[in-house]
Scaffold this motif. Structure first.
Motif, PDB file in Angstrom:
ATOM      1  N   LEU A 126       0.858  -1.279   0.095  1.00 53.84           N
ATOM      2  CA  LEU A 126       0.047  -0.085   0.212  1.00 53.84           C
ATOM      3  C   LEU A 126       0.865   1.220   0.188  1.00 53.84           C
ATOM      4  CD1 LEU A 126      -3.425  -0.639   1.804  1.00 53.84           C
ATOM      5  CD2 LEU A 126      -3.181  -0.304  -0.106  1.00 53.84           C
ATOM      6  N   GLN A 127       1.571   1.326   0.726  1.00 51.20           N
ATOM      7  CA  GLN A 127       2.867   2.797   0.883  1.00 51.20           C
ATOM      8  C   GLN A 127       3.242   2.770  -0.747  1.00 51.20           C
ATOM      9  OE1 GLN A 127       5.424   0.741   3.610  1.00 51.20           O
ATOM     10  NE2 GLN A 127       4.807   2.057   5.258  1.00 51.20           N
ATOM     11  N   ARG A 181       1.027   4.388  -2.638  1.00 50.54           N
ATOM     12  CA  ARG A 181       0.679   5.271  -2.947  1.00 50.54           C
ATOM     13  C   ARG A 181       1.466   6.026  -3.366  1.00 50.54           C
ATOM     14  NH1 ARG A 181      -0.946   8.378   3.104  1.00 50.54           N
ATOM     15  NH2 ARG A 181      -1.438   6.514   3.881  1.00 50.54           N
ATOM     16  N   ASP A 182       2.946   5.817  -2.911  1.00 50.69           N
ATOM     17  CA  ASP A 182       3.891   6.371  -3.731  1.00 50.69           C
ATOM     18  C   ASP A 182       4.256   6.803  -5.305  1.00 50.69           C
ATOM     19  OD1 ASP A 182       4.708   6.434  -1.118  1.00 50.69           O
ATOM     20  OD2 ASP A 182       6.454   5.360  -1.619  1.00 50.69           O
ATOM     21  N   LEU A 239       0.786   8.630  -6.142  1.00 52.50           N
ATOM     22  CA  LEU A 239       0.640   9.952  -6.192  1.00 52.50           C
ATOM     23  C   LEU A 239       2.383  10.561  -6.665  1.00 52.50           C
ATOM     24  CD1 LEU A 239      -0.332  10.495  -2.693  1.00 52.50           C
ATOM     25  CD2 LEU A 239      -1.314  11.055  -3.953  1.00 52.50           C
ATOM     26  N   VAL A 244      -8.867  -0.131  -4.397  1.00 53.00           N
ATOM     27  CA  VAL A 244      -7.133   1.053  -4.794  1.00 53.00           C
ATOM     28  C   VAL A 244      -7.649   1.569  -5.914  1.00 53.00           C
ATOM     29  CG1 VAL A 244      -4.972   1.121  -5.922  1.00 53.00           C
ATOM     30  CG2 VAL A 244      -5.109   0.068  -3.246  1.00 53.00           C
ATOM     31  N   SER A 264     -10.254   9.529  -6.798  1.00 49.17           N
ATOM     32  CA  SER A 264      -9.535  11.443  -5.767  1.00 49.17           C
ATOM     33  C   SER A 264      -9.566  11.609  -7.793  1.00 49.17           C
ATOM     34  CB  SER A 264      -8.817  10.713  -5.620  1.00 49.17           C
ATOM     35  OG  SER A 264      -7.837  10.591  -6.976  1.00 49.17           O
ATOM     36  N   LEU A 290      -6.746  11.390  -2.004  1.00 46.12           N
ATOM     37  CA  LEU A 290      -6.119  10.155  -2.784  1.00 46.12           C
ATOM     38  C   LEU A 290      -5.128  10.003  -1.440  1.00 46.12           C
ATOM     39  CD1 LEU A 290      -5.569   8.021  -4.685  1.00 46.12           C
ATOM     40  CD2 LEU A 290      -3.885   8.792  -5.580  1.00 46.12           C
ATOM     41  N   GLU A 291      -4.554  11.034  -0.947  1.00 42.42           N
ATOM     42  CA  GLU A 291      -3.833  10.682   0.758  1.00 42.42           C
ATOM     43  C   GLU A 291      -4.399  10.515   1.212  1.00 42.42           C
ATOM     44  OE1 GLU A 291      -1.047  10.681   1.672  1.00 42.42           O
ATOM     45  OE2 GLU A 291      -0.192  12.302   0.003  1.00 42.42           O
ATOM     46  N   PHE A 320      -5.748   6.782   1.021  1.00 43.51           N
ATOM     47  CA  PHE A 320      -4.699   5.486   0.669  1.00 43.51           C
ATOM     48  C   PHE A 320      -4.639   5.383   2.581  1.00 43.51           C
ATOM     49  CE2 PHE A 320      -3.510   5.371  -3.421  1.00 43.51           C
ATOM     50  CZ  PHE A 320      -3.136   3.779  -3.631  1.00 43.51           C
ATOM     51  N   ASP A 321      -5.219   6.904   3.465  1.00 49.11           N
ATOM     52  CA  ASP A 321      -4.982   5.901   4.652  1.00 49.11           C
ATOM     53  C   ASP A 321      -5.934   4.862   5.649  1.00 49.11           C
ATOM     54  OD1 ASP A 321      -2.908   7.997   5.214  1.00 49.11           O
ATOM     55  OD2 ASP A 321      -3.818   9.683   5.795  1.00 49.11           O
ATOM     56  N   GLU A 324      -4.863   1.738   3.889  1.00 43.39           N
ATOM     57  CA  GLU A 324      -3.806   1.073   5.038  1.00 43.39           C
ATOM     58  C   GLU A 324      -4.151   0.732   6.654  1.00 43.39           C
ATOM     59  OE1 GLU A 324       0.415   3.124   4.917  1.00 43.39           O
ATOM     60  OE2 GLU A 324      -0.535   4.194   3.286  1.00 43.39           O
TER      61      GLU A 324
END
Length: 190
Positions: free
Chosen positions: A85-86, A89-90, A93, A156, A163, A173-174, A177-178, A181
């Protein structure tokens, strides 16, 4: 280097996509025929369908060809030490965003305001779900039929789609994702 034939095909495909977008933005999706698009690109209707066999809707979304590979790469090529997931997200974004231009706003309005295009966009985006879920399953050493991972891939992809429609796509989107996660972290541990 690609050969002359491949370059000509690519130029014809681009001419068709450009003509379609120009006509759709000028007159609206429903007011433009496939024949008009072919004429504007100086090709025949059969040539148009040779390049875009899915029909008129696919002319709007010509840039989707590499999307599935990008999604799988976001899982496989993430930075060391980053969870799935990190890494996703990376990847999402850090992707270059389309230029914030009047033409981009008009394009997004065209999709949003044309039900057949909005539906096609959603279907096209979600068709990557299986490959995306398999990449996640392979990465975390789980069964590709694991419903939690299939659902994660679905959510996802849905998060990215939702978003895109917001006033603050990156910020929203942040936040999504929070949520993903915190709710899905345990499903991704080996």
């Amino acid at each position: 280097m690609s050969g002359l034939r491949e370059r000509k095909k690519a130029l014809t495909r681009q001419a068709l996509a450009d003509a379609a977008l120009r006509l759709f933005l000028d007159r609206g999706y429903d007011a433009v025929s496939v024949k008009e698009i072919a004429e504007a690109a100086d090709v025949s209707v059969p040539t148009l369908f040779a390049h875009f066999p899915d029909g008129k809707e696919s002319l709007v979304f010509d840039l989707d060809a590499d999307r599935e590979a990008e999604l799988v790469a976001a899982v496989r090529d993430r930075a060391p030490g980053r969870t799935v997931l990190q890494g996703l997200r990376d990847a999402f974004l850090s992707r270059p965003r389309p230029a914030d231009t009047e033409q981009m706003h008009a394009f997004m309005r065209l999709i949003r305001d044309t039900p057949v295009l909005a539906d096609y966009f959603r279907r096209m985006w979600q068709r990557h779900e299986g490959a995306f879920a398999r990449a996640i399953a392979e990465d975390v050493g789980r069964d590709p039929d694991d419903i939690a991972l299939i659902a994660l891939a679905h959510f996802v992809l849905g998060a990215v789609e939702v978003s895109r429609r917001s006033a603050d796509p990156a910020g929203d989107l942040e936040r999504i994702f929070d949520l993903l996660e915190n709710g899905w972290g345990a499903a991704l541990t080996r």
